[in-house]
Scaffold this motif. Structure first.
Motif, PDB file in Angstrom:
ATOM      1  N   TYR A 170       0.848  -1.176   0.000  1.00  0.00           N
ATOM      2  CA  TYR A 170       0.000   0.000   0.000  1.00  0.00           C
ATOM      3  C   TYR A 170       0.891   1.236   0.000  1.00  0.00           C
ATOM      4  O   TYR A 170       1.801   1.347   0.809  1.00  0.00           O
ATOM      5  CB  TYR A 170      -0.918   0.000   1.224  1.00  0.00           C
ATOM      6  N   SER A 171       0.628   2.150  -0.920  1.00  0.00           N
ATOM      7  CA  SER A 171       1.415   3.370  -1.029  1.00  0.00           C
ATOM      8  C   SER A 171       0.534   4.576  -0.783  1.00  0.00           C
ATOM      9  O   SER A 171      -0.631   4.607  -1.184  1.00  0.00           O
ATOM     10  CB  SER A 171       2.041   3.489  -2.417  1.00  0.00           C
ATOM     11  N   VAL A 172       1.113   5.578  -0.126  1.00  0.00           N
ATOM     12  CA  VAL A 172       0.429   6.853   0.095  1.00  0.00           C
ATOM     13  C   VAL A 172       0.995   7.828  -0.926  1.00  0.00           C
ATOM     14  O   VAL A 172       2.214   7.980  -1.052  1.00  0.00           O
ATOM     15  CB  VAL A 172       0.658   7.381   1.530  1.00  0.00           C
ATOM     16  N   LEU A 173       0.105   8.458  -1.694  1.00  0.00           N
ATOM     17  CA  LEU A 173       0.493   9.407  -2.731  1.00  0.00           C
ATOM     18  C   LEU A 173      -0.039  10.792  -2.403  1.00  0.00           C
ATOM     19  O   LEU A 173      -1.126  10.927  -1.850  1.00  0.00           O
ATOM     20  CB  LEU A 173      -0.072   8.982  -4.090  1.00  0.00           C
ATOM     21  N   THR A 174       0.734  11.828  -2.766  1.00  0.00           N
ATOM     22  CA  THR A 174       0.234  13.198  -2.721  1.00  0.00           C
ATOM     23  C   THR A 174      -0.046  13.621  -4.150  1.00  0.00           C
ATOM     24  O   THR A 174       0.588  13.136  -5.092  1.00  0.00           O
ATOM     25  CB  THR A 174       1.245  14.179  -2.094  1.00  0.00           C
ATOM     26  N   HIS A 175      -0.998  14.542  -4.316  1.00  0.00           N
ATOM     27  CA  HIS A 175      -1.379  15.018  -5.652  1.00  0.00           C
ATOM     28  C   HIS A 175      -1.366  16.541  -5.663  1.00  0.00           C
ATOM     29  O   HIS A 175      -1.902  17.172  -4.750  1.00  0.00           O
ATOM     30  CB  HIS A 175      -2.781  14.513  -6.016  1.00  0.00           C
ATOM     31  N   ASP A 176      -0.757  17.116  -6.685  1.00  0.00           N
ATOM     32  CA  ASP A 176      -0.765  18.571  -6.862  1.00  0.00           C
ATOM     33  C   ASP A 176      -0.864  18.875  -8.349  1.00  0.00           C
ATOM     34  O   ASP A 176      -1.069  17.973  -9.161  1.00  0.00           O
ATOM     35  CB  ASP A 176       0.456  19.226  -6.213  1.00  0.00           C
ATOM     36  N   ALA A 177      -0.726  20.130  -8.714  1.00  0.00           N
ATOM     37  CA  ALA A 177      -0.882  20.534 -10.109  1.00  0.00           C
ATOM     38  C   ALA A 177       0.166  19.906 -11.026  1.00  0.00           C
ATOM     39  O   ALA A 177      -0.042  19.818 -12.230  1.00  0.00           O
ATOM     40  CB  ALA A 177      -0.829  22.055 -10.213  1.00  0.00           C
ATOM     41  N   TRP A 178       1.291  19.481 -10.482  1.00  0.00           N
ATOM     42  CA  TRP A 178       2.368  18.919 -11.297  1.00  0.00           C
ATOM     43  C   TRP A 178       2.279  17.411 -11.438  1.00  0.00           C
ATOM     44  O   TRP A 178       3.003  16.807 -12.201  1.00  0.00           O
ATOM     45  CB  TRP A 178       3.722  19.313 -10.709  1.00  0.00           C
ATOM     46  N   GLY A 179       1.429  16.769 -10.653  1.00  0.00           N
ATOM     47  CA  GLY A 179       1.301  15.315 -10.738  1.00  0.00           C
ATOM     48  C   GLY A 179       1.179  14.683  -9.372  1.00  0.00           C
ATOM     49  O   GLY A 179       0.691  15.292  -8.425  1.00  0.00           O
ATOM     50  N   SER A 180       1.677  13.473  -9.270  1.00  0.00           N
ATOM     51  CA  SER A 180       1.596  12.708  -8.032  1.00  0.00           C
ATOM     52  C   SER A 180       2.993  12.292  -7.581  1.00  0.00           C
ATOM     53  O   SER A 180       3.878  12.104  -8.409  1.00  0.00           O
ATOM     54  CB  SER A 180       0.750  11.447  -8.234  1.00  0.00           C
ATOM     55  N   ALA A 181       3.146  12.152  -6.271  1.00  0.00           N
ATOM     56  CA  ALA A 181       4.410  11.701  -5.702  1.00  0.00           C
ATOM     57  C   ALA A 181       4.128  10.636  -4.654  1.00  0.00           C
ATOM     58  O   ALA A 181       3.171  10.750  -3.884  1.00  0.00           O
ATOM     59  CB  ALA A 181       5.155  12.866  -5.071  1.00  0.00           C
ATOM     60  N   ASN A 182       4.957   9.630  -4.629  1.00  0.00           N
ATOM     61  CA  ASN A 182       4.834   8.549  -3.661  1.00  0.00           C
ATOM     62  C   ASN A 182       5.500   8.974  -2.362  1.00  0.00           C
ATOM     63  O   ASN A 182       6.698   9.209  -2.317  1.00  0.00           O
ATOM     64  CB  ASN A 182       5.489   7.282  -4.213  1.00  0.00           C
ATOM     65  N   VAL A 183       4.713   9.079  -1.286  1.00  0.00           N
ATOM     66  CA  VAL A 183       5.227   9.444   0.028  1.00  0.00           C
ATOM     67  C   VAL A 183       5.935   8.248   0.655  1.00  0.00           C
ATOM     68  O   VAL A 183       6.960   8.387   1.300  1.00  0.00           O
ATOM     69  CB  VAL A 183       4.086   9.923   0.956  1.00  0.00           C
ATOM     70  N   GLY A 184       5.384   7.063   0.462  1.00  0.00           N
ATOM     71  CA  GLY A 184       5.978   5.854   1.013  1.00  0.00           C
ATOM     72  C   GLY A 184       5.127   4.642   0.735  1.00  0.00           C
ATOM     73  O   GLY A 184       3.945   4.752   0.425  1.00  0.00           O
ATOM     74  N   SER A 185       5.757   3.474   0.847  1.00  0.00           N
ATOM     75  CA  SER A 185       5.065   2.202   0.650  1.00  0.00           C
ATOM     76  C   SER A 185       5.080   1.423   1.948  1.00  0.00           C
ATOM     77  O   SER A 185       6.077   1.449   2.687  1.00  0.00           O
ATOM     78  CB  SER A 185       5.743   1.398  -0.455  1.00  0.00           C
ATOM     79  N   PHE A 186       3.988   0.711   2.210  1.00  0.00           N
ATOM     80  CA  PHE A 186       3.797   0.041   3.489  1.00  0.00           C
ATOM     81  C   PHE A 186       3.265  -1.373   3.265  1.00  0.00           C
ATOM     82  O   PHE A 186       2.478  -1.600   2.345  1.00  0.00           O
ATOM     83  CB  PHE A 186       2.816   0.841   4.349  1.00  0.00           C
ATOM     84  N   PRO A 187       3.653  -2.316   4.132  1.00  0.00           N
ATOM     85  CA  PRO A 187       3.211  -3.698   3.962  1.00  0.00           C
ATOM     86  C   PRO A 187       1.758  -3.945   4.359  1.00  0.00           C
ATOM     87  O   PRO A 187       1.173  -4.952   3.977  1.00  0.00           O
ATOM     88  CB  PRO A 187       4.167  -4.495   4.844  1.00  0.00           C
TER      89      PRO A 187
END
Length: 74
Positions: free
Chosen positions: A3-20
């Motif tokens: 499971y990954s937490v993503l942030t979203h803004d005008a430039w796209g998405s970024a992966n904050v981190g991945s978790f089991p």
């Protein structure tokens, strides 16, 4: 599954981190919803938790959105 937490803004998405586990991802997801920087920044539009199977990347079509959140902006 990962499971990954993503942030979203005008430039796209970024992966904050991945978790089991989904529980670990939700802890980070909920903490970021209350983060003062994200609330005040105005450019971060939202967050999501995505589920990926082994070998898949969080920022691809193979990821399935489990939960999403949009920041209120004026």
């Amino acid at each position: 599954m990962t499971y990954s937490v993503l942030t979203h803004d005008a430039w796209g998405s970024a992966n904050v981190g991945s978790f089991p586990s989904l529980e670990q991802a939700r802890e980070v997801f909920q903490a970021l919803q209350k983060d003062r920087w994200f609330l005040a920044d105005g450019t971060v539009r939202g967050l999501s938790i995505v589920e990926t199977s082994s070998g898949a990347k969080a920022l691809t079509a193979d990821a399935r959105t489990v939960e999403s959140f949009s920041f209120p902006h004026s």
